[in-house]
Design a protein around this motif. Structure first.
Motif, mmCIF file in Angstrom:
data_model
loop_
_atom_site.group_PDB
_atom_site.id
_atom_site.type_symbol
_atom_site.label_atom_id
_atom_site.label_comp_id
_atom_site.label_asym_id
_atom_site.label_seq_id
_atom_site.Cartn_x
_atom_site.Cartn_y
_atom_site.Cartn_z
ATOM 1 N N ARG A 194 104.180 8.618 26.375
ATOM 2 C CA ARG A 194 102.907 8.961 25.739
ATOM 3 C C ARG A 194 101.816 7.937 26.027
ATOM 4 O O ARG A 194 100.913 7.705 25.209
ATOM 5 N N THR A 230 95.983 9.240 17.127
ATOM 6 C CA THR A 230 96.930 10.226 17.663
ATOM 7 C C THR A 230 96.212 11.477 18.145
ATOM 8 O O THR A 230 96.501 11.999 19.217
ATOM 9 N N ASP A 263 99.751 15.826 19.746
ATOM 10 C CA ASP A 263 98.951 15.658 20.957
ATOM 11 C C ASP A 263 98.019 16.853 21.146
ATOM 12 O O ASP A 263 98.142 17.596 22.114
ATOM 13 N N TRP A 322 99.397 13.811 26.979
ATOM 14 C CA TRP A 322 100.615 13.222 27.534
ATOM 15 C C TRP A 322 101.590 14.263 28.045
ATOM 16 O O TRP A 322 101.813 15.283 27.422
ATOM 17 N N GLU A 328 104.773 14.041 28.201
ATOM 18 C CA GLU A 328 105.994 14.133 27.407
ATOM 19 C C GLU A 328 105.924 15.257 26.383
ATOM 20 O O GLU A 328 106.831 16.076 26.278
ATOM 21 N N THR A 329 104.841 15.315 25.640
ATOM 22 C CA THR A 329 104.733 16.357 24.635
ATOM 23 C C THR A 329 104.322 17.683 25.253
ATOM 24 O O THR A 329 104.611 18.733 24.700
#
Lengths: 115, 383
Positions: free
Chosen positions: B13, B186, B303, B308, B310-311
């Motif tokens: 992230r 975030t 997110d 990112w 990853e998410t």
């Protein structure tokens, strides 16, 4: 009514999309034009400035000009309701190219034109 | 082990995901571990541990101990912005070459200290940027080729096409602030800082000049997330350079569905004789077919701006297929890190070093102050 000037027709078409709500509330105009005749310089600067004003129709709180008189002018305009515009007109003396590059950012979408 | 051992600071992230991939594949570098600044919370530590597991290297709980390892010559540093100044100094004082995520840090004094320390220890520092991308190099070549005549002005824009557009409360008017304590959230980022750094850095690099003054504007044009956090989703800065060249830059984010690809990325060069536009999305082909058009991913609370990878896997992001650029594009991080390793090998100054990182940060901070006061800000007035 159609104009003989392409940029005027482009402005009218864009304004029509804005008024139709196609991009939500217009927020920012980035307009770059390059002219190939010095007599068009002032005219195009005025045209794109007026277009931005008609897109937002509010009270201006900032109007910054930077320029090199014989080559370009850039304006950064800001309105009291948060909207802004970045406008540039330059002159092409060699290739005699005409460029129109428009980006209008709205709260829900964008309008693009590149010539 | 390859010639240079690499320590990664920060994990999933963050941009470290893409940097790690390049350091792992580069023939002269080997990743030796992952760590975090002292005081990092367990959520972020776990993200770093995930990255360590992915590359089968140890996670060092104590950054100071990790920096004592003499096999580590390079640190790839991606802590949260608020920790960047402190961490960079620590790495330089430990004698490590430093690959820095952008922006350099969030504090001018810390940025200045990084520059001073870099000079004192004769180390290489490089901040991630776009300067090694082929379409950007073409613009640079055009200036040095002199076909435009003397460069008078330039415009550079980079707007990311991610996040759900149209959620900003109606009639929201941004009032810019002059405090810069918090940069990391975030749900959103300060986009003139985080994305605006790309065009601002290009303006410095292309003009090879230092800024005299800036005029900035910021907006809450598109997203509720930015508005709720009181951070901008859009910014523009006019930069007047000492050389007499003026630049306008735009950095921001405007939604998944506001552009057929990743967003507008352009450089416009205005010379005394001619004007030329360089476009990251040109040349391209356009595809229209009977497949469903792009649909944004479902709302991801961890997110929402789709920052990112990853998410994004969990909240699947369809590829946009309408515009396909023709020029072969190498990954930006690969080009940038390859150039950094070359500079270490050949003992050359990186194109975008800590000094440039400091200068660009100064312009952006000046841009915020200008936006808050509605007036021109002179660089000489910024400490």
């Amino acid at each position: 009514m159609k104009s003989n000037l392409f940029i005027e027709n482009l402005n009218a078409a864009s304004l029509n999309c804005i008024n139709n709500g196609d991009i939500g509330i217009p927020k920012f105009v980035r307009y770059i034009t390059t002219v190939n005749r010095s007599e068009d310089f002032e005219k195009y600067a005025k045209l794109i400035e007026n277009f931005s004003r008609s897109s937002f129709s509010k009270k201006e709180i900032q109007n910054v000009n930077i320029s090199d008189d014989s080559t370009y002018i850039t304006k950064l305009l800001k309105w009291n309701t948060g909207e802004a515009a970045l406008l540039t007109v330059s002159i092409d003396k060699i290739n005699l190219n005409k460029i129109i590059d428009l980006l209008i950012i709205g709260s829900k979408g964008s309008i693009y034109h590149s010539t | 082990m390859n010639k240079y051992g690499v320590l990664l600071i920060g994990g999933r992230r963050t941009h470290q995901e893409m940097y790690a991939k390049v350091f792992n594949q580069h023939p002269l570098t080997s990743i030796l571990g992952v760590s975090d600044p002292i005081g990092t919370n367990s959520f972020r530590k776990n993200l770093s541990k995930n990255l360590a597991n992915e590359y089968k290297v140890p996670y060092f709980d104590d950054l100071n101990l990790a920096l004592e390892n003499e096999k580590i010559q390079i640190v790839s540093s991606v802590p949260k912005v608020e920790k960047r100044g402190e961490v960079a100094l620590k790495c330089i004082e430990a004698g490590k070459h430093l690959y820095l995520d952008k922006p350099l840090c969030g504090n001018l004094e810390e940025a200045k200290n990084i520059v001073i320390a870099t000079k004192k220890y004769s180390l290489k520092t490089q901040m991630f940027s776009m300067v090694h991308l082929p379409w950007v190099k073409k613009a640079k070549h055009e200036i040095s080729g002199n076909s435009l005549g003397k460069l008078k002005a330039l415009h550079i824009e980079n707007i990311f096409s991610k996040g759900k557009a149209g959620t900003v409360p109606e009639n929201r008017v941004r009032k810019e602030k002059m405090s810069f304590e918090k940069w990391t959230f975030t749900e959103a980022k300060r986009e003139m800082f985080d994305i605006g750094i790309y065009p601002v850095t290009l303006a410095y690099w292309l003009t090879k000049s230092t800024a005299k003054s800036v005029i900035g504007i910021t907006g809450n044009y598109i997203f509720k997330e930015h508005s709720d956090l009181d951070v901008e989703d859009f910014g523009s800065i006019l930069i007047k350079f000492e050389s007499g060249i003026n630049a306008s830059v735009i950095g921001g984010r405007f939604g998944w569905t506001s552009h057929p690809k990743s967003g507008p990325q352009k450089i416009v060069l205005i010379g005394e004789n001619s004007t030329k536009i360089f476009d990251a999305n040109y040349p391209k082909i356009e595809i229209y077919n009977n497949e469903k058009p792009f649909v944004p991913p479902p709302y991801n609370p961890l997110d929402p701006m789709g920052m990112w990878q990853e998410t994004s896997k969990q909240f699947f992001v369809q590829p946009k297929k309408t515009w396909i650029t023709i020029d072969d594009t190498q990954e930006i991080a690969e080009l940038d890190i390859n150039a950094f390793i070359d500079c270490i090998e050949k003992d050359q100054l990186p194109e975008i070093d800590a000094q440039m990182g400091y200068e660009t940060l100064k312009s952006i901070i000046g841009g915020y102050i200008s936006a808050s006061k509605n007036q021109e800000i002179y660089m000489s007035d910024l400490t």
